[in-house]
Design a protein around this motif. Structure first.
Motif, mmCIF file in Angstrom:
data_model
loop_
_atom_site.group_PDB
_atom_site.id
_atom_site.type_symbol
_atom_site.label_atom_id
_atom_site.label_comp_id
_atom_site.label_asym_id
_atom_site.label_seq_id
_atom_site.Cartn_x
_atom_site.Cartn_y
_atom_site.Cartn_z
ATOM 1 N N ASN A 243 0.852 -1.185 0.000
ATOM 2 C CA ASN A 243 0.000 0.000 0.000
ATOM 3 C C ASN A 243 0.887 1.233 0.000
ATOM 4 O OD1 ASN A 243 -1.933 1.977 0.306
ATOM 5 N ND2 ASN A 243 -2.340 1.525 2.461
ATOM 6 N N LEU A 244 1.049 1.838 -1.157
ATOM 7 C CA LEU A 244 1.917 3.014 -1.311
ATOM 8 C C LEU A 244 1.129 4.318 -1.303
ATOM 9 C CD1 LEU A 244 4.279 1.652 -4.128
ATOM 10 C CD2 LEU A 244 4.441 1.358 -1.637
ATOM 11 N N CYS A 245 -0.171 4.237 -1.075
ATOM 12 C CA CYS A 245 -1.005 5.445 -1.082
ATOM 13 C C CYS A 245 -0.527 6.413 0.003
ATOM 14 C CB CYS A 245 -2.466 5.088 -0.834
ATOM 15 S SG CYS A 245 -3.196 4.044 -2.117
ATOM 16 N N GLY A 246 -0.313 7.652 -0.381
ATOM 17 C CA GLY A 246 0.120 8.673 0.556
ATOM 18 C C GLY A 246 1.600 8.626 0.893
ATOM 19 N N GLN A 247 2.341 7.660 0.361
ATOM 20 C CA GLN A 247 3.774 7.540 0.660
ATOM 21 C C GLN A 247 4.658 8.097 -0.451
ATOM 22 O OE1 GLN A 247 5.264 3.833 2.371
ATOM 23 N NE2 GLN A 247 3.176 3.037 2.431
ATOM 24 N N THR A 248 4.061 8.510 -1.529
ATOM 25 C CA THR A 248 4.846 8.947 -2.686
ATOM 26 C C THR A 248 4.355 10.305 -3.185
ATOM 27 O OG1 THR A 248 3.345 7.783 -4.194
ATOM 28 C CG2 THR A 248 5.291 6.591 -3.439
ATOM 29 N N ARG A 249 5.278 11.022 -3.822
ATOM 30 C CA ARG A 249 4.920 12.266 -4.495
ATOM 31 C C ARG A 249 4.350 11.942 -5.866
ATOM 32 N NH1 ARG A 249 10.465 14.693 -5.326
ATOM 33 N NH2 ARG A 249 10.722 12.521 -5.960
ATOM 34 N N LEU A 250 3.743 12.942 -6.500
ATOM 35 C CA LEU A 250 3.185 12.728 -7.830
ATOM 36 C C LEU A 250 4.278 12.326 -8.818
ATOM 37 C CD1 LEU A 250 0.667 12.761 -9.550
ATOM 38 C CD2 LEU A 250 0.915 15.236 -9.821
ATOM 39 N N ALA A 251 5.461 12.939 -8.708
ATOM 40 C CA ALA A 251 6.569 12.575 -9.590
ATOM 41 C C ALA A 251 7.001 11.127 -9.351
ATOM 42 C CB ALA A 251 7.747 13.522 -9.384
ATOM 43 N N ASP A 252 6.934 10.667 -8.096
ATOM 44 C CA ASP A 252 7.276 9.277 -7.800
ATOM 45 C C ASP A 252 6.308 8.325 -8.475
ATOM 46 O OD1 ASP A 252 9.306 10.194 -6.116
ATOM 47 O OD2 ASP A 252 8.032 10.111 -4.330
ATOM 48 N N ALA A 253 5.027 8.701 -8.494
ATOM 49 C CA ALA A 253 4.021 7.854 -9.141
ATOM 50 C C ALA A 253 4.319 7.675 -10.620
ATOM 51 C CB ALA A 253 2.627 8.452 -8.943
ATOM 52 N N VAL A 254 4.838 8.722 -11.254
ATOM 53 C CA VAL A 254 5.224 8.611 -12.663
ATOM 54 C C VAL A 254 6.241 7.490 -12.841
ATOM 55 C CG1 VAL A 254 6.367 9.782 -14.592
ATOM 56 C CG2 VAL A 254 4.760 11.043 -13.140
ATOM 57 N N ASP A 255 7.276 7.476 -12.005
ATOM 58 C CA ASP A 255 8.351 6.496 -12.139
ATOM 59 C C ASP A 255 7.892 5.091 -11.738
ATOM 60 O OD1 ASP A 255 10.013 8.592 -12.935
ATOM 61 O OD2 ASP A 255 10.571 9.040 -10.866
ATOM 62 N N LEU A 256 7.105 4.993 -10.679
ATOM 63 C CA LEU A 256 6.619 3.687 -10.234
ATOM 64 C C LEU A 256 5.669 3.066 -11.254
ATOM 65 C CD1 LEU A 256 6.056 4.511 -6.470
ATOM 66 C CD2 LEU A 256 7.702 2.845 -7.376
ATOM 67 N N LEU A 257 4.838 3.881 -11.891
ATOM 68 C CA LEU A 257 3.922 3.360 -12.907
ATOM 69 C C LEU A 257 4.681 2.914 -14.154
ATOM 70 C CD1 LEU A 257 0.968 5.880 -12.526
ATOM 71 C CD2 LEU A 257 0.933 3.434 -12.014
ATOM 72 N N ALA A 258 5.732 3.643 -14.501
ATOM 73 C CA ALA A 258 6.539 3.241 -15.654
ATOM 74 C C ALA A 258 7.209 1.895 -15.413
ATOM 75 C CB ALA A 258 7.589 4.314 -15.950
ATOM 76 N N ASP A 259 7.430 1.559 -14.144
ATOM 77 C CA ASP A 259 8.100 0.316 -13.770
ATOM 78 C C ASP A 259 7.141 -0.866 -13.667
ATOM 79 O OD1 ASP A 259 10.537 -1.047 -12.903
ATOM 80 O OD2 ASP A 259 9.656 -1.072 -10.894
#
Length: 349
Positions: A243-259
């Motif tokens: 559960n990464l909700c609330g643990q990442t910045r919007l820019a982090d979500a970009v990188d995590l989704l690309a992965d």
């Protein structure tokens, strides 16, 4: 005789206030750069959107306008307009509200393009009528404002697809900090800012997560601080579900989704982010329309039952049952995930 150089066009764009819309606005930025490679693009946008805009190579400058929801913010708008005065020769206003057009007007930008709405006569001096039969998608409406009116008339113009850059170094740091594994990753996005009529049941997400873990996947539940409880309902007690909700910045979500190899998502802002980094998408539609705001990618499966009551475009189900999403089963989505990748298809019930 040496020909005088053509002045560089300086374009200020007043951006939208939703994550998905801001991603789709990149199609306009790309269109402008394709036609005028030397133009400079500035974007007026709320502060939260800066990490997304910084991942768009077409954006040369971000002018932050932080005004609270429902707040007019006259002083804030005037101060920004003073800083921008004399620096742009054209403005494009994507939102249709009166107050969204104030900064370009107060900055005395000569040409101010936008759709007619909310009595914007004067503040918008290049007014366009919105023909919803021709401009039947949000992204088309954005791109059309950057074109001459006669080009838009029949709705046949190119729509460049958004593409966000990925920070490999940041991704590596995130994988270490968040304790992610080498298992192939599937992203789950249970949130939808607009309202619960766009949200697949959490029990369906949890069942799908359990089945995917059994198939050898790692699950990353992504969302903002408001989605923490939803993420916990999906992840609690299930190994390999983070559960990464609330643990990442919007820019982090970009990188995590690309992965991620694939993602399962409501019609939400993160859906458009995932599309813009090239990840295969399983998009779940209920109260909204996949025709109006589709993921802008060929690598997507759209799950939409098309019941008689949908799309209703309501925040909450008017009938109280949300059958348009409840009846969309985890088994159907799982089968699509395990199937071989294919171009955009529509999966109906």
């Amino acid at each position: 005789m040496r020909q005088a150089a053509t002045p560089t066009s300086r374009i200020l764009i007043v951006g939208p206030s939703w994550v998905g819309d801001m991603v789709m606005a990149q199609s306009l930025f790309k269109s402008l750069k394709q036609r005028q490679p030397e133009c400079r693009i500035g974007v007026v946008a709320p502060g939260w959107s800066q990490p997304i805009l910084e991942r768009m190579e077409e954006v040369d400058e971000v002018a932050i306008l932080d005004v609270g929801h429902g707040e007019f913010g006259w002083g804030t708008r005037c101060a920004l307009a003073r800083r921008l005065r004399g620096r742009f020769d054209r403005a494009i206003v994507l939102p249709r509200s009166w107050k969204s057009a104030l900064v370009p007007f107060l900055a005395r930008i000569p040409r101010r393009t936008g759709y007619t709405g909310e009595q914007r006569y004067g503040v918008i001096n290049d007014r366009r009528e919105l023909d919803k039969t021709v401009l039947d998608q949000t992204v088309k409406r954005f791109v059309a404002l950057g074109l001459a009116a006669e080009e838009v008339r029949h709705g046949e113009f190119a729509i460049p697809r958004p593409r966000l850059s990925v920070d490999a170094d940041n991704l590596l740091e995130l994988r270490i900090r968040l304790g992610l594994t080498s298992r192939p990753a599937i992203g789950l996005m249970p949130g939808a800012e607009y309202g619960p009529a766009k949200q697949w049941p959490l029990g369906h997400f949890r069942e799908l997560a359990e089945r995917l873990v059994a198939e050898g996947f790692e699950i990353r539940v992504l969302g903002g601080p408001k989605d923490v409880a939803a993420g916990e309902a999906i992840a609690e007690g299930v190994a390999h579900v983070h559960n990464l909700c609330g643990q990442t910045r919007l820019a982090d979500a970009v990188d995590l989704l690309a992965d991620c190899q694939q993602v399962v998502t409501n019609d939400s802002g993160l859906m458009h982010v995932a599309a813009a980094v090239g990840t295969r998408i399983h998009a779940l539609y209920g109260s909204s329309s996949p025709g109006y705001t589709p993921p802008l990618t060929d690598s997507a499966v759209v799950h939409y039952l098309g019941l008689d009551c949908s799309p209703c475009f309501e925040r909450r189900c008017p009938l109280g049952h949300t059958n348009c999403l409840v009846q969309l089963s985890p088994q159907q989505v799982l089968a699509a995930i395990l199937a071989a990748p294919s171009p955009m298809v529509f999966a109906s019930g």
